[in-house]
Design a protein around this motif. Structure first.
Motif, PDB file in Angstrom:
ATOM      1  N   PHE A  14     -24.839  25.580 -11.173  1.00  0.00           N
ATOM      2  CA  PHE A  14     -23.623  25.485 -10.269  1.00  0.00           C
ATOM      3  C   PHE A  14     -23.434  26.906  -9.957  1.00  0.00           C
ATOM      4  N   TYR A  26     -18.150  25.509  -2.129  1.00  0.00           N
ATOM      5  CA  TYR A  26     -16.817  25.874  -3.178  1.00  0.00           C
ATOM      6  C   TYR A  26     -16.811  27.368  -3.591  1.00  0.00           C
ATOM      7  N   THR A  43     -15.555  28.887  -6.339  1.00  0.00           N
ATOM      8  CA  THR A  43     -15.926  28.579  -7.860  1.00  0.00           C
ATOM      9  C   THR A  43     -16.018  27.388  -8.340  1.00  0.00           C
ATOM     10  N   TYR A  44     -16.972  27.197  -9.268  1.00  0.00           N
ATOM     11  CA  TYR A  44     -17.230  25.851 -10.234  1.00  0.00           C
ATOM     12  C   TYR A  44     -16.522  26.132 -11.645  1.00  0.00           C
ATOM     13  N   CYS A  55     -18.524  18.931 -13.171  1.00  0.00           N
ATOM     14  CA  CYS A  55     -17.509  20.070 -13.262  1.00  0.00           C
ATOM     15  C   CYS A  55     -16.722  19.864 -11.977  1.00  0.00           C
ATOM     16  N   GLU A  56     -15.776  21.000 -12.071  1.00  0.00           N
ATOM     17  CA  GLU A  56     -14.688  21.059 -10.985  1.00  0.00           C
ATOM     18  C   GLU A  56     -15.464  22.100  -9.912  1.00  0.00           C
ATOM     19  N   GLY A  57     -15.226  21.715  -8.584  1.00  0.00           N
ATOM     20  CA  GLY A  57     -15.392  22.344  -7.623  1.00  0.00           C
ATOM     21  C   GLY A  57     -14.137  23.012  -6.957  1.00  0.00           C
ATOM     22  N   ARG A  58     -13.934  24.142  -7.014  1.00  0.00           N
ATOM     23  CA  ARG A  58     -12.546  24.760  -6.514  1.00  0.00           C
ATOM     24  C   ARG A  58     -12.824  25.470  -5.216  1.00  0.00           C
ATOM     25  N   LEU A  62     -17.353  17.402  -9.168  1.00  0.00           N
ATOM     26  CA  LEU A  62     -18.781  17.113  -8.799  1.00  0.00           C
ATOM     27  C   LEU A  62     -19.651  16.474  -9.930  1.00  0.00           C
ATOM     28  N   ALA A  66     -26.002  18.267  -6.267  1.00  0.00           N
ATOM     29  CA  ALA A  66     -24.339  18.193  -6.664  1.00  0.00           C
ATOM     30  C   ALA A  66     -23.850  17.184  -5.651  1.00  0.00           C
ATOM     31  N   CYS A 111     -19.997  14.914  -4.789  1.00  0.00           N
ATOM     32  CA  CYS A 111     -18.703  14.943  -4.857  1.00  0.00           C
ATOM     33  C   CYS A 111     -18.253  13.499  -5.326  1.00  0.00           C
TER      34      CYS A 111
END
Length: 360
Positions: free
Chosen positions: A29, A36, A38-39, A56-59, A72, A86, A88
């Motif tokens: 990522f 996104y 930031t991951y 992970c988080e997709g910000r 994600l 990736a 969601c």
């Protein structure tokens, strides 16, 4: 807190030579890609089918912990050598869904993913002040992570009414020899008179029915935070914690009742840490592995082995000398250890990469 105990590093028993990295870490990522900004918050699970799941988080809006944040997933069916795109798997409009913490029931094959939710503008400061909600959620997959259920709110069973902040993981949960599913968590309690919450406190939640229902365990002790668990050979459980006791050391605690109660936290003098997240994993052949930042800053991501259940640690393998932050560990069917972690050239959150390690 029993912080008078001194812990030291020690060589591994037998002929174990320690860890070595296999090739270069692979980027999974990268900030700015895929829509996104930031991951963050990497998490791993190797399923009973051998599939590697990297969460992970997709910000969307920036690096911050609030705003539109989705969860994600990337899948690998060849031990982490190649990866699908990736996808969601959990989102709630403009709100925050994060802190992924997966565990699989090896009997049924069902994967449970524990998560947290806050509103778009309800950041951690607002939550700690009691002015914004923080929910505990669960989703599940019965097809090896290909599809996932809708979000389910389990807050009523695992969060007390005077708790404000709550976080699952963030890293993998475990299934005990008994079949119990165990998820490391932390929380904070509201002091209504002061209008703010007290110190962070580590705890765990557990399920004895494969994740259909969840129960709340007892606190591990104040001034502890994000935590990670491993079951030891004798059936006890080791809890390794981010600590706010002012010593830049990680803390450890042990349970002999499956994570329901814990010994008083003990600072580990061998484990320097900048007050950050870490991950532990018991390897298939017995020793335990820890990944954390062996520094007072967010750099020097290091993996260490322990042959005695977290009492002593070897000198470790430096995985990243430069900026780094959160990490998680898993082991594939062939014994390879995977470490998924945040890193960058100028800051720790530029990308999430996967390192492959040989523990033999």
């Amino acid at each position: 807190m029993n912080d008078a105990i001194t812990r030291g590093t020690a060589g591994m028993a037998g002929d174990r030579a320690g860890l070595r990295q296999l090739g270069e870490a692979e980027k999974l990522f990268v900030a700015g890609e895929g829509g996104y900004h930031t991951y963050r918050i990497p998490t791993l699970l190797v399923t009973r089918e051998g599939t590697v799941l990297a969460f992970c988080e997709g910000r969307m809006d920036g690096q911050g912990d609030a705003g539109k944040i989705d969860v994600l997933l990337r899948r690998s069916t060849d031990g982490g050598r190649t990866w699908g795109a990736a996808v969601c798997i959990a989102e709630d409009g403009s709100n925050t869904i994060g802190n992924p913490c997966p565990v699989q029931d090896r009997d049924t094959g069902v994967i449970r993913l524990l998560l947290c939710r806050n509103t778009e503008h309800g950041d951690e400061k607002e939550i700690l002040a009691g002015r914004a909600p923080r929910d505990v959620l669960a989703i599940h997959s019965g097809d090896d992570g290909l599809t996932w259920s809708p979000l389910r709110d389990i807050s009523e069973s695992v969060k007390r009414s005077d708790w404000t902040w709550y976080a699952t993981g963030p890293c993998h949960g475990i299934q005990l020899q008994s079949g119990r599913l165990l998820i490391p968590c932390n929380h904070a309690v509201l002091d209504e008179a002061a209008g703010r919450s007290g110190p962070y406190i580590s705890h765990a939640i557990y399920s004895d029915d494969g994740g259909v229902t969840w129960q709340l365990g007892n606190d591990a002790g104040p001034h502890t935070n994000e935590c990670t668990v491993a079951e030891l050979e004798d059936g006890s459980v080791y809890l390794n914690m981010r600590s706010y006791h002012g010593r830049n050391r990680r803390a450890g605690s042990w349970s002999r009742d499956g994570g329901e109660t814990w010994t008083a936290p003990e600072l580990d003098e061998a484990l320097v840490d900048p007050v950050c997240q870490g991950s532990v994993l018991r390897l298939a052949d017995g020793p335990m592995l820890l990944s954390n930042l062996a520094s007072t800053k967010r750099n020097k991501l290091t993996a260490r082995l322990s042959a005695d259940g977290g009492r002593t640690w070897d000198e470790g393998l430096l995985l990243r000398s430069g900026p780094a932050a959160y990490s998680d560990l898993a082991q594939t069917e062939d014994g390879t250890v995977l470490c998924l972690y945040e890193c960058g050239d100028e800051r720790p959150y530029e990308r999430i990469v996967l390192a492959r390690l040989d523990p033999r």
